[in-house]
Design a protein around this motif. Structure first.
Motif, PDB file in Angstrom:
ATOM      1  N   LEU A   1      -4.052  -4.311   3.411  1.00  0.00           N
ATOM      2  CA  LEU A   1      -3.732  -3.564   4.884  1.00  0.00           C
ATOM      3  C   LEU A   1      -3.464  -4.120   5.740  1.00  0.00           C
ATOM      4  O   LEU A   1      -2.767  -4.003   6.984  1.00  0.00           O
ATOM      5  CB  LEU A   1      -5.015  -2.437   4.497  1.00  0.00           C
ATOM      6  N   THR A   2      -4.620  -5.468   6.380  1.00  0.00           N
ATOM      7  CA  THR A   2      -4.525  -6.293   7.498  1.00  0.00           C
ATOM      8  C   THR A   2      -3.071  -6.443   7.846  1.00  0.00           C
ATOM      9  O   THR A   2      -2.311  -6.894   8.630  1.00  0.00           O
ATOM     10  CB  THR A   2      -5.223  -6.955   7.510  1.00  0.00           C
ATOM     11  N   ALA A   3      -2.385  -7.052   6.566  1.00  0.00           N
ATOM     12  CA  ALA A   3      -1.087  -7.654   6.310  1.00  0.00           C
ATOM     13  C   ALA A   3      -0.353  -6.806   7.487  1.00  0.00           C
ATOM     14  O   ALA A   3       0.827  -6.959   8.014  1.00  0.00           O
ATOM     15  CB  ALA A   3      -0.381  -8.676   5.148  1.00  0.00           C
ATOM     16  N   ASN A   4      -0.405  -5.492   6.538  1.00  0.00           N
ATOM     17  CA  ASN A   4       0.429  -4.294   6.886  1.00  0.00           C
ATOM     18  C   ASN A   4       0.966  -4.083   8.516  1.00  0.00           C
ATOM     19  O   ASN A   4       1.605  -3.349   9.069  1.00  0.00           O
ATOM     20  CB  ASN A   4       0.807  -3.481   6.039  1.00  0.00           C
ATOM     21  N   ASN A   5      -0.787  -3.778   9.339  1.00  0.00           N
ATOM     22  CA  ASN A   5      -0.976  -2.924  10.067  1.00  0.00           C
ATOM     23  C   ASN A   5      -1.188  -4.758  11.203  1.00  0.00           C
ATOM     24  O   ASN A   5      -2.810  -4.706  11.043  1.00  0.00           O
ATOM     25  CB  ASN A   5      -2.089  -2.232   9.712  1.00  0.00           C
ATOM     26  N   ARG A   6      -0.595  -5.790  11.231  1.00  0.00           N
ATOM     27  CA  ARG A   6      -1.090  -6.962  11.868  1.00  0.00           C
ATOM     28  C   ARG A   6      -1.690  -6.532  13.452  1.00  0.00           C
ATOM     29  O   ARG A   6      -2.295  -7.479  13.891  1.00  0.00           O
ATOM     30  CB  ARG A   6      -0.033  -8.111  12.329  1.00  0.00           C
TER      31      ARG A   6
ATOM     32  N   SER B   1       0.976  -1.225  -0.287  1.00  0.00           N
ATOM     33  CA  SER B   1      -0.022   0.105   0.085  1.00  0.00           C
ATOM     34  C   SER B   1       0.939   1.224   0.273  1.00  0.00           C
ATOM     35  O   SER B   1       1.786   1.174   0.673  1.00  0.00           O
ATOM     36  CB  SER B   1      -0.636   0.161   1.174  1.00  0.00           C
ATOM     37  N   THR B   2       0.079   2.350  -0.526  1.00  0.00           N
ATOM     38  CA  THR B   2       0.984   3.297  -0.745  1.00  0.00           C
ATOM     39  C   THR B   2       0.801   4.197   0.059  1.00  0.00           C
ATOM     40  O   THR B   2       0.836   5.861  -0.041  1.00  0.00           O
ATOM     41  CB  THR B   2       1.206   4.495  -2.288  1.00  0.00           C
ATOM     42  N   LEU B   3      -0.253   3.564   0.530  1.00  0.00           N
ATOM     43  CA  LEU B   3      -1.385   4.770   2.012  1.00  0.00           C
ATOM     44  C   LEU B   3      -0.192   5.760   3.401  1.00  0.00           C
ATOM     45  O   LEU B   3       0.405   4.154   3.625  1.00  0.00           O
ATOM     46  CB  LEU B   3      -2.614   4.745   2.426  1.00  0.00           C
ATOM     47  N   PRO B   4      -0.251   6.424   3.936  1.00  0.00           N
ATOM     48  CA  PRO B   4       0.524   6.841   5.004  1.00  0.00           C
ATOM     49  C   PRO B   4      -0.419   5.854   5.493  1.00  0.00           C
ATOM     50  O   PRO B   4      -1.364   5.141   5.959  1.00  0.00           O
ATOM     51  CB  PRO B   4      -0.169   8.031   5.252  1.00  0.00           C
ATOM     52  N   ASN B   5       0.211   5.622   7.162  1.00  0.00           N
ATOM     53  CA  ASN B   5       0.178   4.222   7.824  1.00  0.00           C
ATOM     54  C   ASN B   5      -1.387   4.907   8.584  1.00  0.00           C
ATOM     55  O   ASN B   5      -1.704   4.063   9.510  1.00  0.00           O
ATOM     56  CB  ASN B   5       1.368   4.498   8.616  1.00  0.00           C
ATOM     57  N   TRP B   6      -1.276   6.306   9.273  1.00  0.00           N
ATOM     58  CA  TRP B   6      -2.829   6.738  10.065  1.00  0.00           C
ATOM     59  C   TRP B   6      -3.948   6.019   9.068  1.00  0.00           C
ATOM     60  O   TRP B   6      -4.621   5.821   9.384  1.00  0.00           O
ATOM     61  CB  TRP B   6      -2.808   8.344  10.152  1.00  0.00           C
TER      62      TRP B   6
END
Length: 576
Positions: A220-225, A158-163
């Motif tokens: 997205l969920t994999a990047n923010n487990r 994903s290229t979106l910011p973390n927030w």
């Protein structure tokens, strides 16, 4: 014979074939018409459940139609190339729009037909119903004619910011909690509402999967487990706090968690180790009876009252012992023979519990009357049988057991995940795929299978200890092979297969569906097994790997290399 491909013929073909843009405009127009119909009256009398007589104030059934039409509309705008909607269909829009339009049309037409049947004729329909029929049918017909634009989407970072990613995950979990709560909270007196809800949600989930949107969300969920785990826990904990009808539907949620926990234990035996166990519900009964006998019931033959933590240990250990005792002589069998033996064990347990009444056998279980009056739990002065006020919100008694089952579920999920990824878990998979080859590679097949059998029995016994206190009584009829009320062995096995063998989310989803649907559609109880059989046939035909399949099963059932081999071989011979 040659084919006429003159410019005149091609021009005529181009004129007669509808352009994709025209089809999309038809879908948009039909969806808007359906949305308008939700704000009109569909019938003139309030005798139909839900009261669809108001103008400008949609009822719950009309909100379902409104939601289905809105989803179809935004996906059509995405296919049309409207700026800001393109992210909805990364894998193509045709199949997504088709499933959404089909679900909206099916739910709308079902509602209108139900009105005519319940009230006795089309004379009871108001103009809004006719507008809804036409408005929902047009997008379904137009979407069927859309050209296929499916494309393979490779998940990228994903290229979106973390927030922004965290905000999206939070919003999706909040929306999911609302949708699940809406389905569980549907009034039992309005079965039409739950059927329409089930049609819309089922086809919408399929559409989102076909559009590739779920794949993007999984990135997205994999990047923010950690955020995903916290969001899942927060959504689960929030469920009792948003109930408007007290404990009525919280009890359904508790039973779903018990059913799902036992299904996860069976998933170790069937999904990982490949052992077909048709008497697994007996281990749930062993844990329930063991806890009932030592939890201070007035009908207990032992007359002792252990604290809950000790009762849990007793139930789990007794189930473990039974798993080893039953598994040691039977796990040398394979396939159908093992299934028949486990089925026999389940029936032997039920009959034995009914005979230990002091007449046919020793007075231990009170026979067919079971063990009633099991006292509610009390942990650190917190009585699970009483209502409590938390953060200014009064929670019913079953909310206490709901939170307890969340902890049990978390423990079982942790055990399943750790065991599945361990050395013994890989040995289970090897045994499941080819026991002879696994033993040739040095795996002790009998030992590995016995561990799976014992672990599965222990997890079922753990859930049984909580079930005994939730129901406050234990009777033999609760632990049969097949029956109208889950959990039973047939429904447990179906939950694992329906959800997806070898996965964590699969059996949980399968158990939720198989418990919730019969509970909400009690009027179809006489046809429940018929519908159950038809659903399994359709599942095996169109998605044999289950609703949530692991990658191994998906490749096994949908591998296209076998189809390409003959063509390549023929091409090679022709070239030679």
């Amino acid at each position: 014979m040659t084919t006429d491909t003159t410019p005149q013929t091609q021009t005529q073909t181009a004129k007669t074939a509808p352009a994709p843009a025209a089809l999309l405009y038809a879908i948009i127009g039909g969806s808007l018409l359906t949305i308008v119909s939700a704000f009109l009256a569909w019938t003139w009398t309030a005798d139909f459940p839900g009261d669809l007589t108001f103008y400008g104030s949609p009822a719950d059934l009309q909100y379902i139609t409104l939601a289905g039409a809105a989803l179809t509309l935004v996906h059509a705008l995405s296919a049309l190339g409207v700026k800001g909607f393109g992210w909805l269909t990364p894998a193509g829009s045709r199949k997504a729009i088709w499933f959404l339009a089909l679900g909206n049309a099916a739910a709308t037409w079902f509602t209108v037909i139900a009105i005519t049947v319940v009230l006795g004729g089309v004379i009871n329909l108001e103009p809004g119903a006719y507008v809804a029929l036409v408005g929902s049918l047009v997008p379904a017909l137009a979407a069927y004619k859309l050209p296929d634009d499916s494309r393979k989407v490779t998940p990228a970072k994903s290229t979106l910011p973390n927030w922004a990613e965290i905000l999206i995950i939070t919003g999706v979990f909040a929306l999911g909690l609302f949708v699940i709560t809406f389905g569980i909270d549907t009034d039992d007196k309005e079965p039409q509402l739950f059927v329409a809800y089930l049609i819309t949600v089922g086809l919408a989930a399929l559409a989102l999967n076909k559009s590739g949107l779920l794949a993007r969300f999984s990135v997205l969920t994999a990047n923010n487990r950690q955020v995903t785990l916290l969001g899942t826990a927060a959504a689960a904990i929030a469920f009792p706090f948003i109930q408007q009808s007290g404990d009525t539907y919280t009890l359904i949620a508790v039973n779903i968690l018990i059913f799902a926990t036992v299904a996860l234990g069976l998933n170790i035996v069937v999904g990982l180790a490949g052992l077909l166990d048709l008497g697994y519900v007996a281990f749930l009964g062993v844990g329930a009876y063991a806890a009932a006998l030592v939890s201070g019931s007035t009908a207990s033959a032992f007359g002792i009252h252990l604290p809950f933590w000790a009762a849990v240990i007793v139930g789990a250990i007794v189930s473990l012992v039974f798993g080893v005792v039953i598994g040691a002589p039977t796990l040398r069998l394979r396939g159908d023979y093992l299934a028949i033996v486990t089925l026999g064990f389940g029936e032997i347990f039920r009959i034995a519990m009914g005979n230990l009444d002091g007449t046919s056998g020793p007075d231990v279980t009170n026979g067919p009357n079971g063990i009633p009056n099991i006292p509610h739990l009390e942990i650190f002065g917190w009585n699970f049988g009483e209502s409590h006020t938390v953060a200014g919100i009064e929670l019913g008694a079953y909310a206490n057991y709901y939170f307890l089952m969340l902890l049990v579920m978390a423990l079982v999920v942790l055990v399943f995940a750790r065991a599945g990824n361990s050395r013994i878990g890989r040995a289970w998979v090897a045994i499941r795929e080819d026991e002879t080859a696994a033993e040739a590679m040095g795996i002790n097949g009998f030992k590995v299978k016995l561990i799976a059998f014992a672990l599965g029995a222990t997890l079922a016994g753990l859930a049984g200890t909580v079930q005994a206190h939730v129901n406050t009584t234990v009777v033999p009829e609760n632990y049969v092979f097949a029956g109208p009320v889950p959990p039973n062995s047939a429904f447990l096995l179906a939950a694992v297969i329906l959800g997806g063998m070898g996965t964590i989310r699969g059996p949980i989803l399968g158990a939720a569906l198989l418990f919730l649907i019969p509970a909400k559609l009690a009027f179809l109880q006489d046809y429940q097994l018929l519908a159950f059989g038809i659903a399994l046939i359709l599942l095996m035909r169109f998605r044999p790997e289950g609703l949530i399949a692991n990658k191994r099963a998906q490749l096994e059932f949908h591998d296209d290399t076998a189809d390409q081999a003959p063509k390549d071989l023929a091409t090679a011979k022709a070239g030679a």
